[in-house]
Design a protein around this motif. Sequence first.
Motif, short mmCIF file in Angstrom:
data_model
loop_
_atom_site.label_atom_id
_atom_site.label_comp_id
_atom_site.label_asym_id
_atom_site.label_seq_id
_atom_site.Cartn_x
_atom_site.Cartn_y
_atom_site.Cartn_z
N ASN A 185 -43.36 -31.26 -106.15
CA ASN A 185 -42.52 -30.18 -105.62
C ASN A 185 -42.43 -30.26 -104.09
OD1 ASN A 185 -42.10 -29.02 -108.22
ND2 ASN A 185 -44.11 -28.02 -108.06
N PRO A 186 -41.85 -31.33 -103.57
CA PRO A 186 -41.79 -31.50 -102.11
C PRO A 186 -40.98 -30.39 -101.45
CG PRO A 186 -40.33 -33.06 -103.21
CD PRO A 186 -41.15 -32.41 -104.28
N PRO A 187 -41.42 -29.95 -100.27
CA PRO A 187 -40.68 -28.90 -99.56
C PRO A 187 -39.34 -29.42 -99.05
CG PRO A 187 -42.44 -29.79 -98.18
CD PRO A 187 -42.61 -30.40 -99.53
N ASN A 188 -38.43 -28.52 -98.82
CA ASN A 188 -37.12 -28.87 -98.30
C ASN A 188 -37.22 -29.03 -96.78
OD1 ASN A 188 -34.41 -29.35 -98.03
ND2 ASN A 188 -33.81 -27.20 -98.19
N VAL A 189 -37.10 -30.26 -96.32
CA VAL A 189 -37.27 -30.56 -94.89
C VAL A 189 -35.98 -31.20 -94.38
CG1 VAL A 189 -38.49 -32.00 -93.23
CG2 VAL A 189 -39.77 -30.82 -95.01
N SER A 190 -35.50 -30.75 -93.23
CA SER A 190 -34.30 -31.33 -92.64
C SER A 190 -34.65 -32.08 -91.37
CB SER A 190 -33.27 -30.25 -92.34
OG SER A 190 -33.61 -29.52 -91.18
N PHE A 191 -33.96 -33.17 -91.15
CA PHE A 191 -34.17 -33.96 -89.95
C PHE A 191 -33.74 -33.18 -88.71
CE2 PHE A 191 -32.81 -37.82 -87.31
CZ PHE A 191 -34.10 -38.03 -86.84
N GLU A 192 -32.72 -32.36 -88.84
CA GLU A 192 -32.26 -31.56 -87.71
C GLU A 192 -33.36 -30.60 -87.25
OE1 GLU A 192 -30.17 -30.49 -84.65
OE2 GLU A 192 -29.46 -32.01 -86.08
N ASN A 193 -34.11 -30.05 -88.20
CA ASN A 193 -35.22 -29.16 -87.84
C ASN A 193 -36.33 -29.93 -87.15
OD1 ASN A 193 -36.55 -26.69 -87.69
ND2 ASN A 193 -37.60 -27.01 -89.63
N PHE A 194 -36.61 -31.14 -87.64
CA PHE A 194 -37.61 -32.00 -87.00
C PHE A 194 -37.23 -32.24 -85.54
CE2 PHE A 194 -38.83 -36.28 -85.65
CZ PHE A 194 -40.20 -36.29 -85.87
N LYS A 195 -35.98 -32.57 -85.29
CA LYS A 195 -35.53 -32.84 -83.91
C LYS A 195 -35.62 -31.58 -83.05
CE LYS A 195 -31.48 -34.55 -84.78
NZ LYS A 195 -30.16 -35.15 -84.45
N VAL B 106 -31.41 -40.81 -92.14
CA VAL B 106 -32.73 -40.20 -92.28
C VAL B 106 -32.69 -39.07 -93.30
CG1 VAL B 106 -34.58 -38.96 -91.11
CG2 VAL B 106 -33.46 -40.88 -89.96
N GLU B 107 -31.65 -38.25 -93.25
CA GLU B 107 -31.51 -37.17 -94.23
C GLU B 107 -31.49 -37.72 -95.66
OE1 GLU B 107 -31.73 -34.05 -94.03
OE2 GLU B 107 -31.26 -33.46 -91.97
N SER B 108 -30.82 -38.85 -95.87
CA SER B 108 -30.77 -39.43 -97.22
C SER B 108 -32.13 -39.96 -97.65
CB SER B 108 -29.72 -40.55 -97.28
OG SER B 108 -30.13 -41.70 -96.56
N LEU B 109 -32.92 -40.48 -96.68
CA LEU B 109 -34.28 -40.92 -97.01
C LEU B 109 -35.15 -39.73 -97.39
CD1 LEU B 109 -35.05 -43.61 -94.24
CD2 LEU B 109 -34.18 -43.97 -96.56
N LEU B 110 -34.94 -38.61 -96.73
CA LEU B 110 -35.72 -37.42 -97.04
C LEU B 110 -35.35 -36.86 -98.41
CD1 LEU B 110 -35.58 -35.60 -93.58
CD2 LEU B 110 -37.63 -36.51 -94.68
N ARG B 111 -34.09 -36.97 -98.78
CA ARG B 111 -33.67 -36.48 -100.11
C ARG B 111 -34.22 -37.36 -101.21
NH1 ARG B 111 -28.71 -35.78 -97.41
NH2 ARG B 111 -27.89 -37.68 -98.38
N GLY B 112 -34.42 -38.66 -100.90
CA GLY B 112 -35.06 -39.54 -101.85
C GLY B 112 -34.14 -40.10 -102.93
#
Length: 416
Positions: free
Chosen positions: A159-169, A405-411
């Motif tokens: 159950n991975p959390p929803n993480v956005s690259f924009e938030n990381f930046k 990067v967003e697509s890598l995070l979505r998996g």
Amino acid sequence: MNLQIKTPIWTGDVDSKSDIIRSTGIVGSLRWWTETLLRGMCEFACDPTDNSRCPDGGNYCSSCLIFGATGRRRLFRIEINGGEKISFPGNGAINIKPSGRSHGWFFEPGVVGNLEMKMIPLDEKFDEVLVLTPLIIASNWGGIGAKTQLGYGVVEITNPPNVSFENFKRVLRNLSQKGKRQKSNEPGFPNLKDMFFAKVRFKANGNCWEKIDGLIDKSSKSRLEKEIRKKGIEECFRNNFLPIAPVIKNWLRYDDGSQIWKPKNGTTKGIENWLFGTIRNICPKCYNIVNPQNENGKTVYECQNCGQKFKKEEIINKCASKINISCAYKIGNDLWEIRIWGWIPKDAPQNFPREEFLDKLKKVLQTGIAGFLGNSTSDHKLAVWREYASKRDTIKEEQNFDNFVESLLRGTDDVS
């Protein structure tokens, strides 16, 4: 946050054992993934093992702002609970030795099972997204911990959390408004823009490992040695993974797969050391072996190939493999998966044909892996290939780094 270990995690200790998960080993690998991401963003990330490491006049690179450096505390600590050491019979290691090899690769027990990971802030500026972003990318596409080039470290976040690259930046910008070190990245360090990620899948019938050369023992004359080896592989199989990374590594480095990367002029040693790694002292220019010599009472290192001489601090005393190969791990009733991922820089030495190499590697993963997996496996296919701004990417040729990067995070990982 819970993690399921798909292939054993290795974090090591002073006795070169890995009986438990050590948080320092996980933090170290998360720093590595963070640095590759930062360099892909054109953010400077220093080499914490080099003389040019932070701080510089009291300023720190973005990675050191998160993970700490001399004079600066890390923003967080990690608590890890769970997992158990897998047990092998005999001397505690399995020697994976394909036919024709005088020496093999020793696969030692690591930690398997399930982990609970907690991130504890040590600074009010800490936000979990700084760690979750590299962790999710690593769990989706690579590995964590040490020895990922030998198959360790594949995990799945439950159950991975929803993480956005924009938030990381955004969090990174707020963190580094003051005291950030401004410098261009030097060539020779991992960059997410230069990385590739492949997943190969196959179906297995029964004890498929009994048909894979390297897992079965064809060379030992001792019945006891063969029995110890068999029990060790059976223990891996019971834990839903098979240590076949050395089998693929042997094929790629020494066997038919070497045609993918061998230079046409036949001179391979420097490229071999650079591509697959070595623990020997090598030349920083051509990656061939250097030998110590006494010159006017001082030790210098002369390259056997290009003849240049270097001081001790100038040579490369350990070169990591550019290619990581996971163990095979079970993802369904009879469906297994292998990850092959790595970093092939565009400024490779000796005019290494990067594009040609990656073209050939992708093609052979599409069609040619059945030969070393044995006839107890079937339906081999390349499920996905990810690579920034490349026609080879099977999801999308993405020219926008943020979207990539967003697509890598979505998996997203299967084009079928």
